[in-house]
Scaffold this motif. Structure first.
Motif, PDB file in Angstrom:
ATOM      1  N   THR A  88       0.813  -1.214   0.000  1.00 24.20           N
ATOM      2  CA  THR A  88       0.000   0.000   0.000  1.00 24.20           C
ATOM      3  C   THR A  88       0.848   1.267   0.000  1.00 24.20           C
ATOM      4  O   THR A  88       0.555   2.227  -0.708  1.00 24.20           O
ATOM      5  CB  THR A  88      -0.925   0.006   1.229  1.00 24.20           C
ATOM      6  OG1 THR A  88      -1.798  -1.114   1.148  1.00 24.20           O
ATOM      7  CG2 THR A  88      -1.741   1.287   1.285  1.00 24.20           C
ATOM      8  N   ALA A  89       1.907   1.306   0.776  1.00 28.77           N
ATOM      9  CA  ALA A  89       2.722   2.513   0.894  1.00 28.77           C
ATOM     10  C   ALA A  89       4.046   2.382   0.146  1.00 28.77           C
ATOM     11  O   ALA A  89       5.006   3.085   0.435  1.00 28.77           O
ATOM     12  CB  ALA A  89       2.985   2.819   2.356  1.00 28.77           C
ATOM     13  N   GLY A  90       4.105   1.472  -0.822  1.00 29.73           N
ATOM     14  CA  GLY A  90       5.358   1.244  -1.518  1.00 29.73           C
ATOM     15  C   GLY A  90       5.724   2.354  -2.490  1.00 29.73           C
ATOM     16  O   GLY A  90       4.880   3.149  -2.903  1.00 29.73           O
ATOM     17  N   ASN A  91       7.001   2.413  -2.821  1.00 33.25           N
ATOM     18  CA  ASN A  91       7.517   3.370  -3.807  1.00 33.25           C
ATOM     19  C   ASN A  91       8.241   2.593  -4.911  1.00 33.25           C
ATOM     20  O   ASN A  91       9.466   2.623  -4.997  1.00 33.25           O
ATOM     21  CB  ASN A  91       8.478   4.366  -3.153  1.00 33.25           C
ATOM     22  CG  ASN A  91       7.775   5.265  -2.156  1.00 33.25           C
ATOM     23  OD1 ASN A  91       6.783   5.897  -2.475  1.00 33.25           O
ATOM     24  ND2 ASN A  91       8.288   5.304  -0.931  1.00 33.25           N
ATOM     25  N   PRO A  92       7.484   1.874  -5.735  1.00 29.95           N
ATOM     26  CA  PRO A  92       8.143   1.045  -6.747  1.00 29.95           C
ATOM     27  C   PRO A  92       8.904   1.878  -7.764  1.00 29.95           C
ATOM     28  O   PRO A  92       8.402   2.880  -8.277  1.00 29.95           O
ATOM     29  CB  PRO A  92       6.970   0.309  -7.404  1.00 29.95           C
ATOM     30  CG  PRO A  92       5.788   1.181  -7.171  1.00 29.95           C
ATOM     31  CD  PRO A  92       6.020   1.803  -5.830  1.00 29.95           C
ATOM     32  N   VAL A 129      -0.766   7.395  -3.805  1.00 37.70           N
ATOM     33  CA  VAL A 129       0.178   7.861  -4.820  1.00 37.70           C
ATOM     34  C   VAL A 129       0.262   9.387  -4.811  1.00 37.70           C
ATOM     35  O   VAL A 129      -0.749  10.085  -4.935  1.00 37.70           O
ATOM     36  CB  VAL A 129      -0.238   7.359  -6.220  1.00 37.70           C
ATOM     37  CG1 VAL A 129       0.610   8.012  -7.290  1.00 37.70           C
ATOM     38  CG2 VAL A 129      -0.116   5.850  -6.293  1.00 37.70           C
ATOM     39  N   GLU A 130       1.477   9.891  -4.686  1.00 37.48           N
ATOM     40  CA  GLU A 130       1.728  11.329  -4.827  1.00 37.48           C
ATOM     41  C   GLU A 130       1.985  11.696  -6.280  1.00 37.48           C
ATOM     42  O   GLU A 130       1.452  12.683  -6.796  1.00 37.48           O
ATOM     43  CB  GLU A 130       2.947  11.741  -3.995  1.00 37.48           C
ATOM     44  CG  GLU A 130       2.701  11.834  -2.527  1.00 37.48           C
ATOM     45  CD  GLU A 130       3.917  12.410  -1.817  1.00 37.48           C
ATOM     46  OE1 GLU A 130       3.788  13.510  -1.239  1.00 37.48           O
ATOM     47  OE2 GLU A 130       4.987  11.775  -1.855  1.00 37.48           O
ATOM     48  N   TRP A 131       2.836  10.902  -6.949  1.00 40.55           N
ATOM     49  CA  TRP A 131       3.160  11.164  -8.345  1.00 40.55           C
ATOM     50  C   TRP A 131       3.764   9.928  -8.981  1.00 40.55           C
ATOM     51  O   TRP A 131       4.215   9.013  -8.306  1.00 40.55           O
ATOM     52  CB  TRP A 131       4.118  12.354  -8.491  1.00 40.55           C
ATOM     53  CG  TRP A 131       5.269  12.443  -7.527  1.00 40.55           C
ATOM     54  CD1 TRP A 131       5.333  13.230  -6.410  1.00 40.55           C
ATOM     55  CD2 TRP A 131       6.537  11.750  -7.593  1.00 40.55           C
ATOM     56  NE1 TRP A 131       6.540  13.063  -5.772  1.00 40.55           N
ATOM     57  CE2 TRP A 131       7.309  12.163  -6.469  1.00 40.55           C
ATOM     58  CE3 TRP A 131       7.093  10.819  -8.458  1.00 40.55           C
ATOM     59  CZ2 TRP A 131       8.592  11.684  -6.223  1.00 40.55           C
ATOM     60  CZ3 TRP A 131       8.382  10.335  -8.216  1.00 40.55           C
ATOM     61  CH2 TRP A 131       9.104  10.773  -7.123  1.00 40.55           C
ATOM     62  N   GLY A 239       0.614  11.366   3.790  1.00 42.05           N
ATOM     63  CA  GLY A 239      -0.444  12.360   3.970  1.00 42.05           C
ATOM     64  C   GLY A 239      -1.350  12.514   2.774  1.00 42.05           C
ATOM     65  O   GLY A 239      -2.073  13.505   2.659  1.00 42.05           O
ATOM     66  N   VAL A 240      -1.350  11.545   1.889  1.00 40.10           N
ATOM     67  CA  VAL A 240      -2.103  11.635   0.651  1.00 40.10           C
ATOM     68  C   VAL A 240      -3.358  10.781   0.738  1.00 40.10           C
ATOM     69  O   VAL A 240      -3.347   9.695   1.312  1.00 40.10           O
ATOM     70  CB  VAL A 240      -1.226  11.163  -0.535  1.00 40.10           C
ATOM     71  CG1 VAL A 240      -1.998  11.213  -1.840  1.00 40.10           C
ATOM     72  CG2 VAL A 240       0.021  12.023  -0.633  1.00 40.10           C
ATOM     73  N   SER A 241      -4.453  11.270   0.144  1.00 39.42           N
ATOM     74  CA  SER A 241      -5.673  10.471   0.095  1.00 39.42           C
ATOM     75  C   SER A 241      -5.441   9.227  -0.753  1.00 39.42           C
ATOM     76  O   SER A 241      -4.595   9.236  -1.650  1.00 39.42           O
ATOM     77  CB  SER A 241      -6.814  11.299  -0.504  1.00 39.42           C
ATOM     78  OG  SER A 241      -7.044  12.457   0.272  1.00 39.42           O
ATOM     79  N   PRO A 242      -6.169   8.154  -0.499  1.00 38.62           N
ATOM     80  CA  PRO A 242      -5.978   6.921  -1.276  1.00 38.62           C
ATOM     81  C   PRO A 242      -6.143   7.150  -2.779  1.00 38.62           C
ATOM     82  O   PRO A 242      -7.199   7.557  -3.246  1.00 38.62           O
ATOM     83  CB  PRO A 242      -7.065   5.998  -0.719  1.00 38.62           C
ATOM     84  CG  PRO A 242      -7.296   6.485   0.667  1.00 38.62           C
ATOM     85  CD  PRO A 242      -7.136   7.978   0.592  1.00 38.62           C
ATOM     86  N   ARG A 243      -5.068   6.919  -3.512  1.00 36.87           N
ATOM     87  CA  ARG A 243      -5.068   7.040  -4.966  1.00 36.87           C
ATOM     88  C   ARG A 243      -4.092   6.004  -5.509  1.00 36.87           C
ATOM     89  O   ARG A 243      -3.018   5.813  -4.954  1.00 36.87           O
ATOM     90  CB  ARG A 243      -4.634   8.446  -5.415  1.00 36.87           C
ATOM     91  CG  ARG A 243      -5.572   9.547  -4.969  1.00 36.87           C
ATOM     92  CD  ARG A 243      -5.099  10.904  -5.403  1.00 36.87           C
ATOM     93  NE  ARG A 243      -3.828  11.279  -4.801  1.00 36.87           N
ATOM     94  CZ  ARG A 243      -3.335  12.514  -4.815  1.00 36.87           C
ATOM     95  NH1 ARG A 243      -4.015  13.485  -5.402  1.00 36.87           N
ATOM     96  NH2 ARG A 243      -2.177  12.779  -4.266  1.00 36.87           N
ATOM     97  N   ALA A 244      -4.460   5.348  -6.571  1.00 39.66           N
ATOM     98  CA  ALA A 244      -3.632   4.270  -7.119  1.00 39.66           C
ATOM     99  C   ALA A 244      -3.093   4.648  -8.491  1.00 39.66           C
ATOM    100  O   ALA A 244      -3.535   5.614  -9.124  1.00 39.66           O
ATOM    101  CB  ALA A 244      -4.446   2.985  -7.210  1.00 39.66           C
ATOM    102  N   ALA A 245      -2.118   3.860  -8.966  1.00 34.40           N
ATOM    103  CA  ALA A 245      -1.538   4.110 -10.286  1.00 34.40           C
ATOM    104  C   ALA A 245      -0.928   2.830 -10.821  1.00 34.40           C
ATOM    105  O   ALA A 245      -0.562   1.926 -10.064  1.00 34.40           O
ATOM    106  CB  ALA A 245      -0.477   5.208 -10.213  1.00 34.40           C
TER     107      ALA A 245
END
Length: 286
Positions: A88-92, A129-131, A239-245
């Motif tokens: 969930t909080a990964g940074n692939p 996801v932030e970006w 601190g980001v709302s749930p968003r996926a990518a």
């Protein structure tokens, strides 16, 4: 054959010879209208961490040139053809090797990206996801947030974008939200003109950022000779709302074979002349 007949034959042959000459010219120029693929991957195959995977197309000649996820959560959802995160909080992130672009070329890196995709990609919908970012780096072990990341663009689910040169933000803006709407696959591209030391962020074929200098700064200059990898990162934030990518394809290309607009116009004009001369040929040799 008298001189009158000879002259008549020459006059009738001229259009035919012109046709042949223009057809040959067009045949030479037309192949130059396509880019040369260096790396291409649609991420299909067996599910699992993005380790020891060869790109589907690789013309680099680099031995055993596999993706390197550097221990991150980059996960191949091969049945769906996508890169997602395994947590969930990964940074692939992942890099793949490329050769340093030769002088006087234009090289591009692009990816098909989708924000907030349906569960068909099996993306954790609680991911924050932030970006999403694509870019060029110094090596396949480069840190994405370090100066080893030479040139990159970041795009948020809300449409904000930033172009970075040697981790310095050089351009930014906001896209029309409809272009990055949920479940909408879009193509983000960075083009790097090594001859003129310019870079730009494209969405599809549209230049979003305008051409930006890659040299001439007190700090944050880059050289094409340093480039040795291309890659991507999906960045999450607490601190980001749930968003996926998800990333559904990745391409590195040499665009130097694509003709300039003036050359394209010349080629189009040449083709029109071929058609006109061919019409004259048919009339003349009857």
């Amino acid at each position: 054959m008298n001189s009158t007949n000879t002259h008549s034959v020459r006059m009738r042959l001229r259009p035919l010879l012109a046709c042949v000459a223009l057809a040959v010219t067009s045949a030479v120029l037309l192949p130059a209208a396509s880019a040369a693929i260096i790396i291409y991957d649609s991420f299909t195959g067996s599910n699992g961490p993005l380790d020891n995977r060869l790109a589907e197309t690789d013309t680099t000649g680099i031995p055993n040139n596999t993706w390197n996820r550097n221990g991150t959560s980059a996960y191949l959802e091969g049945g769906m053809g996508a890169i997602i995160t395994s947590s969930t909080a990964g940074n692939p992130l992942a890099w793949i090797g490329i050769n340093s672009p030769v002088a006087d070329t234009t090289i591009s890196v692009s990816a098909e990206i989708v924000f907030n995709p349906t569960t068909s990609y099996n993306v954790p919908l609680t991911q924050k996801v932030e970006w999403v970012s694509i870019g060029f780096g110094k090596s396949t072990s480069a840190g994405w947030l370090s100066s080893d990341n030479l040139l990159s663009v970041r795009i948020t689910p809300g449409g904000a974008w930033e172009l970075y040169i040697d981790i310095h933000k050089r351009a930014s803006g906001t896209l029309d939200g409809s272009l990055v709407a949920a479940n909408t696959v879009f193509t983000a591209t960075i083009r790097y003109d090594t001859e003129n030391n310019l870079a730009a962020f494209f969405l599809g074929e549209t230049n979003i950022s305008g051409w930006t200098n890659t040299t001439g700064y007190d700090t944050g200059n880059i050289s094409s000779t340093l480039i040795a990898a291309a890659g991507f990162r999906i960045n999450s934030g607490s601190g980001v709302s749930p968003r996926a990518a998800a990333i559904t394809s990745f391409t590195v290309s040499d665009l130097s074979q694509i003709p300039e607009p003036s050359a394209t116009a010349f080629l189009a004009g040449g083709i029109m002349l071929v058609l006109l001369m061919a019409k004259r040929c048919r009339r003349s040799i009857r």
